[in-house]
Design an enzyme around this catalytic site. Structure first.
Site: not given
Length: 447
Positions: A63, A69, A365, A386
């Site tokens: 990102q 996110c 997040h 992630n």
């Protein structure tokens, strides 16, 4: 009211220096930083990146310098299924920029709509102050992503790739917020000073959004209405699917009924009893789109639901407070990672509920659960995908201890087929409305 006195400061100085080990600790922290000095290597050893239950998910996305996110995590869960079903290469991605464009346009409309709804509110009141603090931003929630997909579909990244501003959103957000605050002023003054009707203000809002669209088109590009989808599978065979619409692409390739997916939270505060549903006032992006809705359950139930979905081979979108007891470089999330109590000879003992109540923690997040390690049938660590690129963690993947899951994970999204009869009944309840500034109104936006 009492002030700091010389006697108090002298007492603190004596307390610090009368313990010999404090000099060693002070030098270590000053030289290596707090986290460097407090790092517990036992945690690194325990967080082995090997898992008994693991879903193959390929390369991670990035990102970059944006707070998208929640979009990346959701689109990652979609692409996992696409890659599996169509045998597409591991570097395939869906366009995060496409979702960003529509999200910012819809958030701008949602904000201006909220300004019209609150014309009678005082400008210096808490609600207007809250609305004007962030007219729009990169962050979001699962239900906001669903609202966008329902209306606009999705497209492959090759069709609408990243731009400079999509990957570095600070300047764009500043310009949009400045314009939207100006629009808010114009709408309120037109109502207060000129006596314009809400219908006239709605018409003015439509014209204002023309400027917002132009700003977004210049910064992000215009979204495609139709496109051709071309790719090679892992065997090297070429495929071409022509003249697809974004909605048609989602229906054909993602093939996921998003109405089946629900947000489960763990918010153990006194004001939010378990097995009740909640929503948040003035939180959303698409006007008349999908409502933010959460079912609050205990942590044991939340983890059991996530485990079931992973065992069935489907990844899990989840929301957490990623900055707590985490290390980007080594890719570990664990409350034992840093021994702050030993480093500073003090205690940090707020409970999860108290951290929410006292603004010490909240959802910041979104990532994806892609695996779990079971020890005697119980999880001891989880595999996390992630969206910070391959230079962090284990080629972009993190290891999360089960204790960290308990303390700093607040939300998962699962298929409601995993809900028991009682939980399904609880989900069907009308949600209790929370104030906009409630910690459960926080958005996933960590960069």
């Amino acid at each position: 009211m009492s002030e700091l006195s010389e006697e108090m400061i002298e007492k603190y100085t004596q307390s610090l220096n009368e313990t010999p080990i404090n000099k060693v600790l002070k030098d270590a922290i000053m030289t290596n930083g707090i986290n460097g000095a407090a790092l517990d290597n036992n945690s690194i050893v325990a967080m082995n990146p090997v898992f008994s239950e693991e879903i193959e998910t390929g390369e991670v996305a990035n990102q970059k310098k944006s707070g998208r996110c929640w979009i990346f995590a959701a689109l990652n869960t979609f692409r996992h299924k696409i890659s599996e079903r169509f045998n597409i290469k591991e570097d395939f991605e869906l366009s995060q920029n496409y979702m960003m464009f529509w999200d910012k346009l819809e958030k701008s409309n949602y904000f201006l709509d909220s300004i019209i709804k609150t014309l009678e509110e005082p400008l210096d009141g808490r609600l207007l102050s809250w609305l004007l603090t962030h007219p729009q931003q990169d962050g979001g929630q699962w239900d906001m992503l669903v609202a966008l997909v329902d209306k606009y579909g999705v497209v492959p990244k090759q069709v609408m790739p990243e731009t400079y501003q999509s990957s570095q959103s600070k300047e764009l957000n500043s310009i949009l917020d400045a314009k939207l605050r100006q629009c808010a002023r114009d709408l309120r003054q037109s109502y207060e000073k000129e006596g314009k009707s809400k219908k006239e203000l709605e018409d003015a809002k439509i014209n204002m959004l023309d400027d917002i669209y132009t700003i977004l088109a210049f910064a992000l590009g215009e979204p495609p209405k139709t496109f051709d989808f071309e790719y090679r599978d892992k065997e090297g065979d070429f495929h071409s699917d022509e003249n697809l619409s974004p909605q048609g692409f989602f229906k054909k390739y993602v093939e996921k009924n998003l109405d089946d997916y629900v947000s489960i939270i763990n918010a153990p505060t006194k004001d939010k009893p378990y097995n009740k549903t909640y929503t948040v006032k003035f939180l959303g992006n698409v006007v008349n789109g999908r409502q933010i809705k959460y079912l609050n359950v205990d942590m044991k139930t939340l983890k059991a639901l996530a485990l079931e979905q992973i065992k069935d081979g489907e990844t899990v979108w989840f929301g957490c407070d990623v900055s707590r007891y985490s290390d980007r470089k080594i890719g570990i999330l664990d409350p034992d990672l840093y021994d702050y109590e030993a480093a500073f000879s003090t205690h940090f003992n707020l409970t999860k509920a108290e951290r929410l109540d006292y603004k010490e923690s909240m959802l910041t997040h979104a990532m994806v659960l892609t695996g779990v390690n079971l020890l005697d049938g119980e999880p001891d660590r989880w595999k996390v995908e992630n969206s910070w690129g391959e230079d962090v963690g284990h080629k972009g993947y993190f290891v999360m201890s089960d204790n960290w899951m308990d303390e700093y994970t607040y939300q998962i999204v699962i298929n409601k087929k995993y809900l028991s009869g009682d939980l399904l009944k609880a989900w069907e309840q009308e949600p209790i409305e929370l104030d906009p500034w409630d910690p459960m109104g926080s958005l996933a936006l960590t960069k």
